[in-house]
Design an enzyme around this catalytic site. Sequence first.
Site, short mmCIF file in Angstrom:
data_model
loop_
_atom_site.label_atom_id
_atom_site.label_comp_id
_atom_site.label_asym_id
_atom_site.label_seq_id
_atom_site.Cartn_x
_atom_site.Cartn_y
_atom_site.Cartn_z
N LYS A 1 0.86 -1.19 0.00
CA LYS A 1 0.00 0.00 0.00
C LYS A 1 0.89 1.23 0.00
O LYS A 1 1.86 1.30 0.76
CB LYS A 1 -0.89 -0.03 1.24
CG LYS A 1 -1.92 1.09 1.34
CD LYS A 1 -2.77 0.97 2.60
CE LYS A 1 -3.91 1.98 2.62
NZ LYS A 1 -4.76 1.84 3.83
N SER B 1 -9.81 1.85 2.68
CA SER B 1 -8.93 2.62 1.83
C SER B 1 -7.88 1.79 1.09
O SER B 1 -7.32 2.25 0.10
CB SER B 1 -8.19 3.68 2.67
OG SER B 1 -7.35 3.05 3.62
N SER C 1 -10.19 -0.31 6.93
CA SER C 1 -9.57 -0.26 5.61
C SER C 1 -8.84 -1.52 5.15
O SER C 1 -8.41 -1.57 4.00
CB SER C 1 -8.58 0.90 5.55
OG SER C 1 -9.28 2.09 5.32
N1 GLN Z 1 -13.44 4.33 6.03
C1 GLN Z 1 -12.85 4.81 7.25
C2 GLN Z 1 -12.47 6.25 7.12
O1 GLN Z 1 -12.66 6.77 6.08
C3 GLN Z 1 -11.68 3.96 7.63
C4 GLN Z 1 -10.49 4.22 6.82
C5 GLN Z 1 -9.33 3.41 7.27
O2 GLN Z 1 -9.46 2.41 7.95
N2 GLN Z 1 -8.14 3.88 6.93
O3 GLN Z 1 -12.00 6.85 8.03
#
Ligand code: GLN
Length: 494
Positions: free
Chosen positions: A78, A158, A182
């Site tokens: 990532k 994400s 995410s």
């Molecule tokens: N969807 C969540 C957010 O937008 C979690 C994102 C994540 O885990 N990095 O904050």
Amino acid sequence: MADLTSLTLAEARDGLRAKKFSAREIADAHIAAIERARGLNAFVMETPERAQAMAAASDQRIAKGEAGSLEGLPLAIKDLFCTDGVRTTASSKILGNFVPNYESTVTGNLWRDGAVLLGKTNLDEFAMGSSNETSCFGPVQNPWRRKGSNAPLVPGGSSGGSAAAVAAQLCLGATGTDTGGSIRQPAAFTGTVGIKPTYGRCSRWGVVAFASSLDQAGPFARTVRDAAILLRSMSGHDPKDSTSADQPVPDFEAAVGKSIKGRRIGIPKEYRVDNMPAEVEALWRQGAEWLKAAGAELVEISLPHTKYALPAYYIVAPAEASSNLARYDGVRYGLRVEGGDITDMYEQTRSAGFGAEVKRRVLIGTYVLSAGYYDAYYLQAQKVRTLIKRDFEEVFAKGVDAILTPATPSAAFAVGEKAGADPVEMYLNDIFTVTVNMAGLPGIAVPAGIDGAGLPLGLQLIGRPFDEETLFSVGAVIEQAAGRFPPPERWWER
Ligand code: GLN
């Protein structure tokens, strides 16, 4: 020779040891697959030369009998993990062409064990999102499509690029990070396994910070065993991260295949939410049946503060983000847009460099931390966080070993479907995952079924702190019962 990209990570590892193929051959097969899959937009940077050089070095170590535990296994990273000499962007314009001169601890651990870097994967900007649509590189396409439809679907977010790359067989495994879901949500959307370990299990050093008290790294893989193998390598105490846990790292792979007879699995009634599709509800029930058939004891449990988790998360996470992102000011990293004076330069840089969702988070975070609002929002959210943590502690104190829930409230949705004017539409996706980050617990998403439209659905298991082993044991039972489903059709190669 069988297609080297369709092997599991464990099969590739064993085949390399048995000298059935070389690390160079595996690397080349994946490099070619990545080239053919550019339409998915899963990678923001391909590193084929580096992959070939690392694979050649792996072949030498294998020949000398010095192979590490991940020797020659090609992975995707990532683009939130800093990689020495390889551009790291967090999918944000503000980082520009930032090239770190250091390596994150987690990726360093993977290379120490012999893994091979294929490239950096796309993500929501600064890991803020649930669909990979906030990336400055554009959305990633889910390799899965609805039966009879060519509509592009999101891979989740994400860590959408990593999840898509694993699902499309562009790598044997990948890294992700999980602040509110995410890893687990994109795993569920792409039919892959993803685990967010206990907070502190993996070092955060060298990982671009989003919300430091919630962020955790973890792996994506196509099987529970593969995820266990990767997590072992990624984990471990790191003096460079003050929140890194000084805990022994077990051989997680040994937990795969262990009997779950007599283990107590909690089913939380608060996770039965309104408008949950019948198929998700049915899968959850099916999962419980599978565990029962394997000898587990199912218990109805209550986590009463669940309903406050999402609002509290969307205060805590932006608050920490607004503070963490203050460092992007045009002075230290990446992009700089000149202005009349230094304040103007900051403003110009930050307005040009950050996307809409990141700006929203910075605004929310700054607001809830500001004098006069701090007590009403931030402090209150922290109190709720303590109550959420306590809910779990009480359940575990009663002898529950793991908790079974759906991973997501729906299967993958279409690109654009939830990215409209109301951001809460998107935030609701995290309903089953954020509690786990708020409590610092480990959670795994395991593919458990295919819905009527032909899309994968996942189940989530939540464990006690530092008991990822139980998640791997129970997760493997679900995987076995569900049967591994065939990979998505390679429409992107046509
Ligand atoms: N969807 C969540 C957010 O937008 C979690 C994102 C994540 O885990 N990095 O904050």
